[in-house]
Design an enzyme around this catalytic site. Sequence first.
Site, PDB file in Angstrom:
ATOM      1  N   HIS A  24       0.826  -1.203   0.000  1.00 26.72           N
ATOM      2  CA  HIS A  24       0.000   0.000   0.000  1.00 26.72           C
ATOM      3  C   HIS A  24       0.866   1.262   0.000  1.00 26.72           C
ATOM      4  O   HIS A  24       0.538   2.243  -0.668  1.00 26.72           O
ATOM      5  CB  HIS A  24      -0.929   0.000   1.221  1.00 26.72           C
ATOM      6  CG  HIS A  24      -2.006  -1.031   1.153  1.00 26.72           C
ATOM      7  ND1 HIS A  24      -3.347  -0.714   1.096  1.00 26.72           N
ATOM      8  CD2 HIS A  24      -1.952  -2.382   1.110  1.00 26.72           C
ATOM      9  CE1 HIS A  24      -4.064  -1.834   1.035  1.00 26.72           C
ATOM     10  NE2 HIS A  24      -3.232  -2.856   1.052  1.00 26.72           N
ATOM     11  N   ASP A 129      -6.106   5.546   2.661  1.00 29.41           N
ATOM     12  CA  ASP A 129      -6.406   4.179   2.275  1.00 29.41           C
ATOM     13  C   ASP A 129      -7.818   3.844   2.737  1.00 29.41           C
ATOM     14  O   ASP A 129      -8.195   4.129   3.877  1.00 29.41           O
ATOM     15  CB  ASP A 129      -5.405   3.234   2.941  1.00 29.41           C
ATOM     16  CG  ASP A 129      -5.265   1.925   2.206  1.00 29.41           C
ATOM     17  OD1 ASP A 129      -6.292   1.245   2.042  1.00 29.41           O
ATOM     18  OD2 ASP A 129      -4.142   1.582   1.804  1.00 29.41           O
TER      19      ASP A 129
END
Length: 473
Positions: A24, A129
């Site tokens: 990520h 995120d």
Amino acid sequence: MGSSTGAEGLAPHAAVLPIPTLGHITPFLHLSRALASRGFVITFINTEGNHRDLKDIVSQEESFGSGGSIRFETVPGVQTSEADFTAPETRPMFFEALMAMQGPVESLLVRSMARDDDLVPPVSCFISDMLFPWSTEVPRRIGIPEVKFWVASASCVLLYSSYPQMLEKGDIPVQDFSMDKSIEYVRGLSPLPVWSLPRVFAFRDDPSFTRRYERLKNIPQNSWFLANTFEELEGGALEAVRDYIPRIIPIGPAFLSSPSMKNASLWKEDNECLAWLNEQEEGSVLYIAFGSIATLSLEQAKEIAAGLEELQRPFLWGIRPKSVPGMEPEFLEPFKERVRSFGRVITWAPQREVLQHASIGGFFTHCGWNSVLESMAAGVPMICHPCVAEQNLNCKLVVEDWKIGLRYSNVGSGKLVVRDEFQKVVKKLMEDDNGIAQYMRSNAKKLSEEARKAVCVGGSSYQNLENFILSLK
């Protein structure tokens, strides 16, 4: 508090927060660089441990000065290189760690909003995120626009969004992932074999799945939702996703927007492997890597090792620390010595450079989305060995939809891939007697060209990002 975006004389300032895992962090860094090059000030928020591990890229980005700039701030949290969060017993710990980040992140954002600094304007939006449970509430309380960044495929969003429909029809929870059955009613996706569904679809009340589905379901209709994909790759899925998330904006592959950025790495890269690759014949090397989280059982690693040793084909295998629980030096060191004339085992590779090397003929991969995009962009076909999360779905896309890879007969079953089948599939990919490998390479090359066009001036992802920035301002 209000947003300062668009205020006269002030650059837009985005606070950026990825889930603290390398898969990520990497696309978030590339998105940050793309925005910084367009005049944004970026505050990149990372955990203290990961920040220390990423010191090389931090040093590079803090000195980057084209247009905007990237600043780094830290909060307490997990250190990915020191933990394994793939096991069911450790996932609750990871979730608790994400929840614990809420207070420090909110305090950091409040301080940034109150900043009185001629060089660094107040934060004007929060790019987070989607997997953070609190990433919508925090910017609402502070009074700044929120933006989600989805680092996986649009097909994955669509699959999760179709959960109620699949539940109603009785196709989930899945009782047997090896059954010969396909789900054919999800608009935007070609028929889905049962083996291609994420493992969490076996548990109706799996906490991690429930949390992810609820967050997708509750995304406000007016929220920006950036996605690390591109129209030419997933146009059908993107069109269908817009029924659920109207403002999904494909801006990928993110790493192609900032090709000069170093690889984000929590482990020391073995750049000497590039010199070894220079000595190998074109298209002869099988590259093997399973990303930053996925693990292999010791039994599976030994089957792969035995298959490689018997094949005696050139290979480069990255085995990061703790990726094979129980692998003892007494096994690994003699294996490395026996294969040294044709193979190389390292800890961590500079993956983008490796995949772009002329000697690489195939990639044996766990099918993480970053790895899929990097292999595709390099025009390298894949052998798929999905391990966790949505990687079974990615395998299906690679093999059945895009036809740029191969899979094993028991993929998704959790069963051991024995050395004989491993060797069979490797030969099929690396030896072009029947033209299959050349066909896949041709398809991968076409997609590589499409991906690069998408992020260039006038391309779909480039223009999508430009339009997003104009809307934000």
